[in-house]
Design a protein around this motif. Structure first.
Motif, PDB file in Angstrom:
ATOM      1  N   UNK A  30       0.824  -1.216   0.000  1.00 33.95           N
ATOM      2  CA  UNK A  30       0.000   0.000   0.000  1.00 33.95           C
ATOM      3  C   UNK A  30       0.856   1.263   0.000  1.00 33.95           C
ATOM      4  N   UNK A  31       0.238   2.372  -0.361  1.00 35.81           N
ATOM      5  CA  UNK A  31       0.957   3.640  -0.503  1.00 35.81           C
ATOM      6  C   UNK A  31       1.721   4.017   0.756  1.00 35.81           C
ATOM      7  N   UNK A  32       1.082   3.895   1.926  1.00 39.87           N
ATOM      8  CA  UNK A  32       1.672   4.378   3.177  1.00 39.87           C
ATOM      9  C   UNK A  32       2.583   3.358   3.853  1.00 39.87           C
ATOM     10  N   UNK A  53      12.026   7.539   2.276  1.00 37.77           N
ATOM     11  CA  UNK A  53      10.881   7.042   1.507  1.00 37.77           C
ATOM     12  C   UNK A  53       9.572   7.482   2.145  1.00 37.77           C
ATOM     13  N   UNK A  54       9.493   7.427   3.481  1.00 34.49           N
ATOM     14  CA  UNK A  54       8.285   7.866   4.171  1.00 34.49           C
ATOM     15  C   UNK A  54       8.073   9.368   4.007  1.00 34.49           C
ATOM     16  N   UNK A  55       9.141  10.137   4.119  1.00 37.75           N
ATOM     17  CA  UNK A  55       9.023  11.584   3.943  1.00 37.75           C
ATOM     18  C   UNK A  55       8.530  11.919   2.537  1.00 37.75           C
ATOM     19  N   UNK A  56       8.939  11.124   1.557  1.00 32.52           N
ATOM     20  CA  UNK A  56       8.471  11.325   0.188  1.00 32.52           C
ATOM     21  C   UNK A  56       6.975  11.034   0.071  1.00 32.52           C
ATOM     22  N   UNK A  57       6.543   9.972   0.735  1.00 27.88           N
ATOM     23  CA  UNK A  57       5.114   9.644   0.753  1.00 27.88           C
ATOM     24  C   UNK A  57       4.322  10.788   1.374  1.00 27.88           C
ATOM     25  N   UNK A  58       4.778  11.288   2.511  1.00 28.55           N
ATOM     26  CA  UNK A  58       4.062  12.363   3.198  1.00 28.55           C
ATOM     27  C   UNK A  58       3.960  13.618   2.340  1.00 28.55           C
ATOM     28  N   UNK A  59       5.012  13.911   1.604  1.00 24.80           N
ATOM     29  CA  UNK A  59       5.030  15.127   0.784  1.00 24.80           C
ATOM     30  C   UNK A  59       4.137  15.025  -0.444  1.00 24.80           C
ATOM     31  N   UNK A  60       3.843  13.803  -0.868  1.00 23.93           N
ATOM     32  CA  UNK A  60       3.133  13.615  -2.147  1.00 23.93           C
ATOM     33  C   UNK A  60       1.867  12.779  -2.025  1.00 23.93           C
ATOM     34  N   UNK A  61       1.359  12.625  -0.821  1.00 27.48           N
ATOM     35  CA  UNK A  61       0.296  11.664  -0.539  1.00 27.48           C
ATOM     36  C   UNK A  61      -0.975  11.930  -1.331  1.00 27.48           C
ATOM     37  N   UNK A  62      -1.236  13.165  -1.699  1.00 27.44           N
ATOM     38  CA  UNK A  62      -2.466  13.511  -2.418  1.00 27.44           C
ATOM     39  C   UNK A  62      -2.206  13.965  -3.844  1.00 27.44           C
ATOM     40  N   UNK A  63      -1.055  13.612  -4.390  1.00 27.33           N
ATOM     41  CA  UNK A  63      -0.703  14.044  -5.733  1.00 27.33           C
ATOM     42  C   UNK A  63      -0.816  12.886  -6.721  1.00 27.33           C
TER      43      UNK A  63
END
Length: 606
Positions: free
Chosen positions: A58-60, A72-82
């Motif tokens: 999953x995404x998160x 990798x987690x910081x990247x997810x947080x920055x782009x979670x709705x893009x």
């Protein structure tokens, strides 16, 4: 000269295994079953793909456990709705509820607890990162010989989650090779020169999104030509959007996306790579222009015709707000807003204007209309009437609502290209959801017949009755996606498999239900039930119409008729011919009625 199509040796070898493995079982093999491939078998399969087999998550997932501060987690947080970011992750869906199943979730919000667990939910077990047609064949061979559920994902922008399934092997098309090309003139493969397109065309490989296509068209033709494509720039330009019909604000003039398809190339369940057009594989060509994605095969390219728009577009916009100049409208106010839209609809239809009425309590009832300019000196013939309607609405302030321009825009303005208008539309907030993903939502639609053009008040009443049965807070959208230009495609004998209701429609109406990561399964079920109740009001009001297949509601009771009307029996016949052992399965797709696809396991209906 027609291209000769040959079956690959691999296709011939795996076909008997497929028949014995899948035709004789009631359920697809699932992780933990004795039939599930061993680790060694997955490793060997990966070797045949050159290392392009991915264990999907999953995404998160990168934010669970002790990984919350890693890159990798910081990247997810920055782009979670893009949307552009989510398409680059094979396990990500543009709407996160399709990564989840009931309480089996892996949300970014849920990762805050140190003891939180990330559940796989509906995310497939593995994905093949497809680069070539041979990769698709190998994925089909492995899935069918091991009786594993197969799904096809381009970008994962699907409101019914048809790009994902628990325990499945995903054919992930995001990185499929090839570049967007334009040609002029163009003759479809296997056709004589007499079948040549009088329009320039664009050839789109399956790995490309609409932004890639729009950029190429602008590069080659500047601002003189355009295409019927998606408003969302990061959805597939050769995937489910087009295969399910594909509507646009320009559809009243130039038809649906499928009306402009001249050719497709398709990898079939039996391992063939076919060209489908008006001269060869005609039944497949018909079926795939409206019959939906993930059903008849894996599309590897689509060829579209372009149309000329040398003089740009006139756009007209305003928003209706309440007495406090804020967006929340009562049912009566919204009914009057819809009535006003309906009152000018006959003129809009005759002029082939497209447009949206978008009600969002944050903004009000926003009207966005668009028409191609007919000459460099073109002034819209209906502009005077349009302004008169605005004045009429403004005079009705005593009813408790007001009309005003959107943002700093004037009521009417000219744009040199569709791309310029599209860019402007994203600066005003109203269409912000078109560029954003990462929501949890479902929706449903109804095609509203052209007969309502002469009945604006009953039309407004039926619309708002359905909206109110759902909830006003969820908003709704009314689209002028159908018009005389779209209806003309029938008269031109450009036959497609979309519902005949499209050719008799004036509007497409949409209801929504949304929730967040912590909403309980009980609350979600209540929201879905309310949505279906609202849609039922519209079904009762317009029983002989249908829906837009790509935006069909989960609770649609007679989905075959609703999506395709009288075309369904022929579609089912093509499905049985092209995919006799039901390799391609997806929710409310042609031929899926024999399967229960609602849970984690994929099993035949007993």
């Amino acid at each position: 000269m027609a291209r000769v199509v040959q079956r690959s040796l691999a296709a011939l070898l795996f076909l008997p295994l497929w028949i014995s493995a899948q035709a004789s079982t009631q359920c697809r093999c699932y992780p933990g079953d004795s039939c599930w491939p061993t680790d060694n078998e997955w490793t060997a399969f990966n070797s045949t793909l050159g290392g392009n087999l991915i264990k999907t998550v999953p995404t998160a997932y990168p934010c669970y456990g002790d990984r919350s501060s890693n890159a990798e987690c910081l990247n997810v947080k920055a782009n979670y709705n893009k949307e552009g970011y989510l398409r680059s992750i094979p396990g990500s869906m543009q709407y996160f509820n399709w990564e989840e199943f009931d309480d089996l979730r892996c949300s970014l919000e849920g990762a805050q607890s140190a003891n939180a667990k990330c559940s796989q939910g509906r995310v497939p077990a593995y994905a093949v990162d497809v680069h070539t047609v041979d990769d698709i064949r190998k994925a089909l061979q492995f899935a069918t010989s091991h009786n594993i559920r197969l799904v096809v994902k381009s970008t994962g922008h699907d409101y019914l989650g048809r790009s994902t399934a628990a325990g499945a092997l995903m054919v992930w098309m995001n990185n499929f090779q090839g570049e967007v090309q334009t040609k002029e003139p163009y003759t479809p493969n296997g056709c004589y020169a007499s079948g040549q397109s009088g329009n320039p065309v664009v050839i789109v490989p399956a790995g490309k999104v609409w932004k890639d296509v729009y950029d190429k068209i602008e590069e080659v033709y500047n601002q003189t030509h355009w295409i019927i494509g998606g408003m969302c720039p990061y959805i597939s330009a050769a995937g489910g959007f087009t295969l399910g019909g594909g509507h646009s604000i320009l559809s009243p003039v130039f038809g649906l996306a499928v009306d402009n398809v001249l050719e497709l190339t398709v990898a079939t369940a039996e391992g063939q790579h076919l060209t489908a057009n008006d001269c060869q594989n005609k039944d497949l060509f018909w079926a795939m222009r409206g019959g939906g994605g993930g059903t008849f095969g894996v599309v590897t390219s689509i060829t579209y015709k372009l149309f000329a728009v040398p003089y740009g577009f006139w756009a007209h916009s305003f928003v209706i707000v309440n007495e406090n100049r804020t967006g929340e409208l009562t049912a009566a106010q919204l009914e009057m807003a819809v009535y006003n839209f309906g009152s000018i609809a006959r003129s809009l239809d005759s002029l082939d204007w497209g447009g949206y009425l978008i009600y969002n309590p944050k903004f009000g009832a926003s009207f966005l209309l668009l028409e191609p300019a007919s000459s460099a000196a073109h002034t819209p013939t209906s502009l005077g009437e349009w302004l008169r309607i605005n004045v009429l609405v403004d005079e009705q302030a005593k009813s408790g609502f007001y009309v005003q321009p959107i943002g700093n825009a004037s009521f009417s303005q000219h744009f040199p290209s569709f791309k310029a208008w599209n860019a402007w539309s994203r600066t005003i907030g109203i269409l912000e959801d078109f560029d954003s993903s990462g929501y949890r939502m479902t929706l449903g639609t109804r095609l509203i017949p052209v007969s309502t053009l002469s009945q604006p008040w009953p039309f407004a009443q039926s619309m708002v009755a359905g909206i109110s049965k759902n909830t006003l807070d969820a908003g709704f959208t009314l689209i002028r996606a159908a018009g005389s230009g779209l209806r003309d495609y029938d008269r031109q004998s450009l036959e497609t498999s979309v519902s005949p209701a499209w050719r008799q429609a004036a509007w497409l109406s949409i209801l929504f239900a949304t929730w967040n990561a912590t909403t309980s399964t009980t609350e979600i079920a209540e929201k879905e039930a309310a949505l279906n109740s609202g849609l039922q009001v519209w079904r009762n009001a317009y029983p002989d119409s249908g829906v837009y297949h790509n935006e069909i509601g989960l609770g649609e009771p007679y989905w075959q008729k609703a999506s395709w009307g009288t075309n369904y029996e022929r579609l089912l016949s093509v499905k049985r011919q092209m995919d006799p052992n039901e390799v391609f399965l997806c929710e409310k797709c042609v031929g899926s009625e024999g399967w229960d696809l609602s849970g984690l396991r994929t099993c035949r209906v007993r």
